[in-house]
Structures are given as structure tokens and as C-alpha cells.
Design an enzyme around this catalytic site. Structure first.
Site, PDB file in Angstrom:
ATOM      1  N   HIS A 372       3.882  -6.283   1.927  1.00 41.40           N
ATOM      2  CA  HIS A 372       2.598  -6.925   2.200  1.00 41.40           C
ATOM      3  C   HIS A 372       2.583  -7.496   3.610  1.00 41.40           C
ATOM      4  O   HIS A 372       1.581  -7.392   4.326  1.00 41.40           O
ATOM      5  CB  HIS A 372       2.332  -8.051   1.200  1.00 41.40           C
ATOM      6  CG  HIS A 372       2.545  -7.651  -0.224  1.00 41.40           C
ATOM      7  ND1 HIS A 372       2.861  -8.553  -1.218  1.00 41.40           N
ATOM      8  CD2 HIS A 372       2.488  -6.448  -0.832  1.00 41.40           C
ATOM      9  CE1 HIS A 372       2.994  -7.916  -2.359  1.00 41.40           C
ATOM     10  NE2 HIS A 372       2.781  -6.646  -2.149  1.00 41.40           N
ATOM     11  N   CYS A 685      -3.290  10.647   8.071  1.00 45.30           N
ATOM     12  CA  CYS A 685      -3.301   9.187   8.174  1.00 45.30           C
ATOM     13  C   CYS A 685      -1.878   8.663   8.029  1.00 45.30           C
ATOM     14  O   CYS A 685      -1.169   9.033   7.093  1.00 45.30           O
ATOM     15  CB  CYS A 685      -4.193   8.610   7.074  1.00 45.30           C
ATOM     16  SG  CYS A 685      -4.159   6.828   6.984  1.00 45.30           S
TER      17      CYS A 685
END
Length: 758
Positions: A372, A685
Site C-alpha cells: 500500500h 500498463c
């Protein structure tokens, strides 16, 4: 409180311990050099323990112990005798962090004979770690000719002394001659870690969890220290109860954590052990830290996740108690420097977002490329180094620091030579940014006439200003999971709809590809029960979670439809491995769309629904899938790890496999050809899209759309505008025909021959 009748600690032992610590305090008060002070201390301990030998070994470097002082062994061995960690009985104590107490040292496992010390005549051996908060600083040894094991009370007494020595070492009390006696936290330090987010930064250290320094390890008045401890623990309990009251009716998991806090805060065993340490002569702060060091040492040995979390709770409570006792840490009101580089063991996304863009850089002792914290750091374009071993123990608030996110290197307290070289590098990067600004409004058109669409990845509202500044054509990936990860409970549909609407507003008509919730693997929601999976990257994640919990997926799809409010909308489902998963997800979208029609809400002007190709299996889906799917986006980070069977979170293997490996590049080319056959729009991506050499190769094999972090768009656009992709394709094909494993060397040589500094 401890009474004189307490059987766990005799009056005689208390008196011996206090007397020894009292004499130690006297030595500390003298104005003497570090070596002289250490010599006096080993002599004092030897006298008090009635032993012929007392020695102190301190770490010279992370793997080597050096004999720094001794009473009883040969004086000429001081600063000459060295041991590797794990070597001899002293090395075993340092490696395991455990006490070794034996009546017959020469016969003990691992004993190493060191003739230069003259220790062969001493039979009994007691070795204890000198450690502070789980950080091993050295080993304290007492020896005698008499063949006997030291008693439990003697061991406890020497443990208390070792604790005080650890605090004195931390405070620089023994700085002097010898490599192991250099001042801590004063010399330049190079720390190698891993790249979490590229970029360079210079600033000053800001510790997320400031170190509490115990300046008074020895108690002058034990009764007063007991009272101080009692008052501080009461304040701690009141604070925990207040947090519990505030959390009632909220998140269940948070309540469970706070209940564990309250259990520890009210633990009679924890309190009793600290009271016993004070009775032996430690101050209240030193007693708390002694128990904390024990907990941290246990934490490093425990594999059970639940027990580790409970020990972490105790560690956190100890920190709170130390701050109450010392007034240090958050209580001091210390001001963050104007150029903060955040240092932490690890950090959650919500905490990192609280700091925002004020940070110049981030250095974590733990972390991972997919964590995160890394996601948020990329979103905020802040250089991040992960796996920076021992950074939280080496750095102090205010230390000068330079962070090289490209190489995964940290320069702590750098010398003038490093500072000069690093600033030259940063100046060159700044000049490049200015050059890229001049082509911001121009298309990424190659010399052979192909136009490559360069898009940016995003996940926060804070990213959107970069859309115009970077020159991106749109948002090729908007990660929607961050809004779920930074909260303690599931966000509401109205909140998500409002956020997605603001994202579309900020894009000002440019295309935004919203990726639906990609959780699982390393991204576990705070309010979802973690799944105990042997390999979470291959487990219950992304589209699999969405299809198994359709209520969450429907809520998010409805929020996206309402956010569009009649405008064009693009949605992408992550981690699709089979065409049936995509079809099921589209069925959920159709249900959500029909519900919005029934409710009379505005329907998107156009709706484009695609999938992320992150698993090799989807590349071999039936032709009908390629005919039906709105668009595909290759998720390079995941696809590469599955293709090479190399976990990208595993530092040992993740860099061993090259994106420009012929096998992987040929596989990507196969996907390009299938999409071209069915006119299926395709993009790439991931991190590799933002690396100029990789971007040129991906474009050369047929990819017309690349999505990357905003800071990469300038460098990629610059090189694309100066190359002929047909020539690059020829270079790739020639290298492949020669049987080379990777086309990287051939392409780099070609680009250099064309004048590119790659």
C-alpha cells in the site's frame, strides 16, 4: 509494589544489584574517556560478581564482534580479538540473543579456543546479550576458574547490568579508540535496499516512530521510580479506555486490537516484571525498555502470526508508556523539518496520506514493491526505498539524508564527496525535466510516423493535476482500491460516486479507465478478514473476490455509473484469467445499468468495458473473447511474475528476469497480433511502460498505448519522438534470430549509436 517477602526476588539479590548499579552510576558521573570508563566497569562487575573475568564485546560491524574491555583476560587482546557472529560461545550469544550459562566452557558446543586471550584456564562461562529494543549491540561475559553454573539470581543481576550497558552504549558513553567504540549515529552510513518508487531526494530525517532515549537507566530512589511507573501506567490505561470508548459501535477488528491493548495494559505479570526490575536498581524507563527488548527479541523468534501481532501490541504499548514517562516522542511537539524524509519500519496508506506531498522521500525497513505504501508513494511521486535494513535504528531525527530511489540506496549523514556527486545527479535530472516540459503539448510521434498514446496511472485525487502537467493523453489506469484501503470501514456508494465524479471533472473530458476493486494478495482491506493462503498472489483476489461477493461489485459499479452522470465511462475488470469471468462481470454491469434506468438516473453517453490481461491463460482465450471485449490492458507487473514464475515481492528473484527477454517479448507480440486480428484496442500498463528502453521495444512490437506513472511520460515521449520504430523492430528481430536470450544489449547499443544516453 514488591514486598520484602516477595519470593521471586530476595533482599540479598536486590541489595547486590542496587549496589552494583550504584557503583556504575558513580563511574558514569566521572569525567573520563570512553575506554577508561569501560575498563573501570568490567573491573567493577568482576569484583561485584566475585569472578576472575569480566569482558565486554561490542559490534565492530554487523557481522563482527570486538573485545573492547576485559578484566582477567590478557590486556593485549583488547581491540585485537574478534569473532564472527555465531563463532564461539560469544558469537552464539550474539546470534541467538540468548544467555549461555555453563560450568564447563571448553566442552560446550561451539567453544572456540583463543590463545591470545589466555581464557583456557577459566571453566565457568556466563554470556548475555547487550541489546536494546531487539538491536544487538554486543555481549557481556563473566568467567571464573571454579567449575559451576551461575545461579538464577546471579544471571538476573547480570541481565540488569547488561541492560544498563546497552543504554550507555546508545548514549555514546564508551566512544574512544577501537573500531567498535566509534560514536553511534555520527558517521556516514550507506544503506542498500530496494526500489519502491524511482527518483532522488535530499532532506532531513523525520522518524515516524521517534526513538525514545533513556538518559537515566539507574534509579537513585527505587520507591520514587515505582510511584512514577504506577502513575504512568494509570495514564496509559485511561488513554486506552478512552480509545475504546471512542471506537465502540465502529469497526470490529479495531475494537479487538484495542481490547488486546487493554488486556496488556492491565496485565499483572507485565507490571510485576517491571516492578522487579526497578527493585533491582533500574529506573522506571529502563525497566519498561528492558521488558520491551525482551518482547522484541521474542518477536524475531516467533513464526506464529497471531502471537507476533500480540507481541507487536505489547511493543506499541511500551512505546506509549515510555513517552508518558520521558515526555519524548509525540508529546514533545517536535517540528517536522521543512524537507522531511520519512523513516519507518513500515507504514499504512492512511498514515502516509496524512503526510501528503510534504515528504521529500520515504525509506522503509520493510515494505514491498506492491505494498500500500508503495502504491501511495507512486501516486504522490515520492522517491521510496524499501528493505533498508536497520534504518530505524541508524537514523535520528534531523540527520542529513539522501535517497536514491532509482538504485534503492540511502546515504545517511553523507560526507562532502557524496553530497557533491548526488547534487550533480539531481541537477541533471532537473535539467531533463525542463527539457521534457518543452514537448509536453506535442504528440509522441516517432520518426517513422507512428503516434503512441502515453497515458498516466493514478489512484488519488492528488494525482489528477499531473494529467495536464505531464502531457498525458488520459488516465490509462485509475486504481479504485485506495479509497477502500485507507478507511476502517467499507465506503458508502454515495461517497464513491462523489469521488469518481470529481475524478472525471478533473480529467476535463480526457479518458479515464477505472479499474474495479483489486484487493487480495498484498492488498488486504482493514475491515476484511485476512485469508490464510499459502500463495496469496495466486489466490482469492481482484475479480475473484468481486464475483464471490457480488454485492460489493454492484455497489461500486452503481457508484461509477452515477458518477458519469451521462458522460462517457470506461471500466476495466482486473486479473481476468478466463473469458467466463469477464462475461460474469459484464452481466453484473448490465444488471447495474438496468437498475439505474429503472431508478431514472442518467445513463452514460457511452460505456466501454474491458479487462486487464495479467495471467498468461487469458492470452489464449477463445477468439470470441477477443471479439467481444471492449479493450484489453496488459498488466505488465503481474503478467511478468507469472510468466517467469518469479514473485515480484521476492527480492531474491524479481530482478533476475528481464522484460526484454526474447521469450517474454515474443509472448507480448503474440497478444498484440491476436488483438490486431480482431481490432481489439490494447495497451500496456506497468512499471516497464515508463522505462524508456522498454517503452521503445514495446512500441516497436506493435503496442500503440502505454500507461505509466506521470513522471515517466516526459522521458518516454522524448525518446519516442527521436527513434524510428521500424529500425528498432529490425534490431529486435536480428537479436532474436541470433538466439540471444534478451534483446536489451542490442537495442541499447543501437540507441547509443543514435546518440541516446541510455
Amino acid at each position: 509494589m514488591i514486598s520484602d517477602r516477595d519470593p521471586s526476588l530476595s533482599g540479598e539479590s536486590r541489595t547486590d544489584s542496587r549496589r552494583m548499579l550504584g557503583r556504575l552510576r558513580g563511574v558514569m558521573a566521572e569525567q573520563s574517556a570512553g575506554q577508561e570508563r569501560l575498563d573501570k566497569i568490567v573491573r567493577l562487575i568482576s569484583e561485584e560478581m566475585h569472578c576472575e573475568v569480566c569482558s565486554v564485546y561490542l559490534f565492530r560491524d554487523t557481522e563482527t564482534l570486538e573485545l573492547c574491555a576485559t578484566e582477567g583476560l590478557k590486556a593485549e587482546a583488547v581491540h585485537q580479538t574478534r569473532l564472527r557472529v555465531g563463532e564461539g560461545l560469544v558469537g552464539r550469544v550474539a546470534r541467538a540473543g540468548h544467555v549461555i550459562n555453563t560450568a564447563d566452557a571448553p566442552s560446550a558446543r561451539g567453544f572456540r579456543y583463543m590463545p591470545e586471550t589466555g581464557e583456557e584456564i577459566y571453566s565457568s562461562f556466563l554470556g548475555l546479550p547487550i541489546q536494546r529494543l531487539g538491536e544487538m549491540l554486543g555481549v557481556l561475559v563473566v568467567q571464573s576458574k571454579e567449575a559451576r553454573e551461575f545461579s538464577e539470581l546471579e544471571v538476573e543481576t547480570v541481565e540488569v547490568v547488561a541492560m544498563v550497558l546497552a543504554e550507555m552504549t546508545e548514549l555514546g558513553a564508551f566512544v574512544g579508540e577501537g573500531a567498535a567504540l566509534k560514536a553511534r549515529h555520527s558517521e556516514p552510513k550507506l544503506i542498500r535496499g530496494g526500489t519502491g518508487q524511482e527518483g532522488s531526494a535530499e532532506g532531513h530525517v523525520w522518524l515516524h516512530e521517534p526513538r525514545v532515549v533513556v538518559t537515566n537507566p539507574i534509579a537513585e530512589d527505587p520507591q520514587k521510580e515505582l510511584e512514577r511507573l504506577s502513575e504512568a501506567v494509570e495514564k496509559l490505561r485511561v488513554g486506552v479506555n478512552r480509545m475504546l470508548d471512542g471506537a465502540k459501535g465502529g469497526d470490529t477488528d479495531q475494537l479487538e486490537v484495542l481490547e488486546a491493548y487493554r488486556m496488556f495494559a492491565n496485565s499483572k505479570g507485565w507490571m510485576r516484571r517491571m516492578e522487579e526490575d526497578i527493585a533491582r536498581g533500574l529506573s522506571a524507563e529502563a525497566a519498561v525498555e528492558k521488558e520491551q527488548s525482551t518482547a522484541r527479541a521474542r518477536m524475531s523468534q516467533v513464526n506464529d502470526q497471531y502471537l507476533r501481532e500480540r507481541l507487536h501490541d505489547l511493543d506499541d504499548l511500551s512505546n506509549r508508556l515510555l513517552r508518558i514517562l520521558t515526555g519524548q516522542g509525540s508529546e514533545t511537539g517536535a517540528e517536522m523539518p521543512p524537507d522531511p524524509v520519512l523513516i519507518a519500519r513500515n507504514i499504512g496508506p492512511a498514515e502516509l496520506l496524512d503526510y501528503g506531498r510534504s515528504l521529500k522521500g520515504i525509506v522503509l525497513e520493510q515494505g514491498s514493491v506492491g505494498s500500500h505504501a508503495a502504491i501511495v508513494a507512486r501516486a504522490l511521486a515520492i522517491p521510496l526505498v524499501i528493505h533498508a535494513e536497520r534504518i530505524t535504528t541508524e537514523a535520528l531525527n534531523g540527520d542529513h539524508i539522501m535517497v536514491d530511489g532509482d538504485q534503492g540506496i540511502v546515504h545517511l549523514r553523507p560526507d562532502d564527496t557524496v553530497v557533491s556527486a548526488f547534487r550533480d545527479k539531481m541537477a541533471m535530472e532537473a535539467e531533463a525535466v525542463e527539457r521534457y516540459a518543452s514537448i509536453r503539448e506535442k504528440p509522441a510521434e516517432t520518426l517513422d510516423g507512428r503516434v503512441i498514446s502515453l497515458q498516466m496511472n493514478a489512484g488519488l485525487m492528488a494525482d489528477l493535476p499531473s494529467l495536464e502537467g505531464s502531457g498525458a493523453d488520459g488516465v490509462g489506469l485509475f486504481r479504485t482500491e485506495l479509497q477502500f484501503l485507507v478507511r476502517n470501514q467499507m465506503p458508502r456508494r454515495t461517497e464513491l460516486a462523489a469521488l469518481y465524479a470529481r475524478v472525471l471533472d478533473a480529467a476535463q473530458g480526457k479518458r479515464v479507465v477505472f479499474r474495479t476493486l483489486d484487493i487480495g494478495s498484498d492488498k488486504v482491506l482493514p475491515y476484511m478478514k485476512p485469508q490464510d493462503e499459502p500463495n496469496p498472489a495466486l489466490g482469492w483476489r481482484a475479480i475473484r473476490v468481486g464475483l464471490d461477493k457480488p454485492g460489493v461489485m454492484r455497489m461500486q459499479l452503481q457508484a461509477l455509473l452515477r458518477a458519469a452522470s451521462g458522460r462517457p465511462l470506461t471500466v476495466m475488470f482486473p486479473f481476468v484469467a478466463q473469458s467466463e469471468e469477464y462475461n460474469s462481470a459484464c452481466a453484473e454491469m448490465n444488471k447495474a445499468l438496468e437498475r439505474e434506468r429503472i431508478l431514472g438516473h442518467a445513463i452514460p453517453e457511452s460505456l466501454d468495458v474491458g479487462a486487464m490481461l495479467e495471467t498468461p491463460s487469458l492470452a489464449f482465450a477463445p477468439d470470441k473473447f477477443f471479439e467481444d471485449v471492449g479493450f484489453l490492458s496488459i498488466g505488465g507487473n503481474d503478467l511478468k511474475q507469472f510468466f517467469f514464475a518469479a514473485d515480484r515481492e521476492n527480492e531474491r528473484v524479481r530482478r533476475r528476469y528481464d522484460t526484454l527477454n526474447v521469450s517474454f517479448l515474443s509472448f507480448i507480440e503474440t497478444i498484440v497480433q491476436r488483438c490486431q486480428k480482431f481490432d481489439t484496442p490494447l495497451s500496456f500498463c506497468g512499471e516497464d511502460a515508463g522505462r524508456p528502453v522498454e517503452a521503445v521495444c514495446l512500441a516497436a512490437i506493435g503496442l500503440d498505448t502505454l500507461s505509466m506513472r506521470p513522471a515517466s511520460i516526459g522521458p518516454v515521449k522524448s525518446i519516442l519522438r527521436g527513434v524510428d520504430l521500424s529500425q528498432v523492430k529490425s534490431v529486435i528481430d536480428e537479436a532474436r534470430n541470433r538466439g540471444e536470450q534478451s534483446v536489451r544489449r542490442a537495442v541499447v547499443d543501437y540507441l547509443r549509436s543514435e546518440g541516446w544516453a541510455v
